[in-house]
Design a protein around this motif. Structure first.
Motif, short mmCIF file in Angstrom:
data_model
loop_
_atom_site.label_atom_id
_atom_site.label_comp_id
_atom_site.label_asym_id
_atom_site.label_seq_id
_atom_site.Cartn_x
_atom_site.Cartn_y
_atom_site.Cartn_z
N GLU A 30 45.85 25.76 34.89
CA GLU A 30 46.55 26.50 33.68
C GLU A 30 45.99 28.05 33.96
OE1 GLU A 30 42.78 24.38 32.06
OE2 GLU A 30 44.14 24.05 33.59
N PHE A 31 45.04 28.29 34.58
CA PHE A 31 44.07 29.62 34.69
C PHE A 31 45.11 30.44 35.63
CE2 PHE A 31 39.57 28.06 33.99
CZ PHE A 31 39.78 27.66 32.43
N GLU A 32 44.78 31.47 35.57
CA GLU A 32 45.34 32.59 36.44
C GLU A 32 44.32 33.05 37.21
OE1 GLU A 32 47.06 37.12 36.27
OE2 GLU A 32 47.49 35.72 34.60
N PHE A 33 44.26 32.85 38.74
CA PHE A 33 43.21 33.03 39.75
C PHE A 33 43.69 34.33 40.49
CE2 PHE A 33 42.10 28.75 38.63
CZ PHE A 33 41.02 28.68 38.59
N SER A 34 42.82 35.19 40.89
CA SER A 34 43.02 36.39 41.74
C SER A 34 41.65 36.59 42.43
CB SER A 34 43.81 37.40 41.19
OG SER A 34 42.89 37.99 40.08
N TYR A 35 41.57 37.56 43.29
CA TYR A 35 40.45 38.14 43.72
C TYR A 35 40.00 38.96 42.65
CZ TYR A 35 41.20 35.81 48.44
OH TYR A 35 41.58 34.71 49.24
N ALA A 36 38.68 39.01 42.33
CA ALA A 36 38.10 40.21 41.52
C ALA A 36 38.48 41.59 42.10
CB ALA A 36 36.85 39.74 41.10
N VAL A 37 39.04 42.64 41.48
CA VAL A 37 38.74 43.85 41.92
C VAL A 37 38.36 44.77 40.63
CG1 VAL A 37 40.87 43.62 43.40
CG2 VAL A 37 41.34 44.18 41.17
N GLU A 38 37.75 45.81 40.98
CA GLU A 38 37.50 47.11 40.21
C GLU A 38 38.59 47.35 39.33
OE1 GLU A 38 35.87 50.49 42.49
OE2 GLU A 38 34.70 48.91 43.37
N ASP A 39 38.20 47.82 38.25
CA ASP A 39 39.23 48.36 37.16
C ASP A 39 40.27 47.45 36.60
OD1 ASP A 39 37.76 50.89 37.35
OD2 ASP A 39 39.07 51.39 38.99
#
Length: 87
Positions: A30-39
């Motif tokens: 149920e989570f939306e995952f992505s690589y953490a990016v600045e801003d």
């Protein structure tokens, strides 16, 4: 929930960082995952460090609920921490 993923440099070949993240993604579909990016702002950020050096940089990353630092493969402990972050 929007969850960022931040990996360390991966110098510890005995710690399979991606398999831990794959388990998390499977158990929390149920989570939306992505690589953490600045801003970009996330509900929380999972930081996967393969050793005590913890080289994954957190500067310029934004999180509403903080950072979940993973340093080992104790998955029960990881799940408990994620469940607390959801509250």
């Amino acid at each position: 929930m929007k969850v960022g993923i931040k990996y360390c440099g991966g110098c510890n070949s005995r710690f399979d960082r991606t398999s831990i993240v794959d388990k998390i993604k499977f158990d929390y579909k149920e989570f939306e995952f992505s690589y953490a990016v600045e801003d970009e702002e996330y509900d929380f950020i999972i930081v996967v460090n393969g050793c005590h050096i913890a080289c994954a940089g957190l500067q310029d990353l934004k999180s509403k609920r903080g950072f979940l630092i993973i340093r080992d493969d104790d998955y029960k402990n990881i799940r408990e921490k994620i469940d607390r972050m959801k509250e």
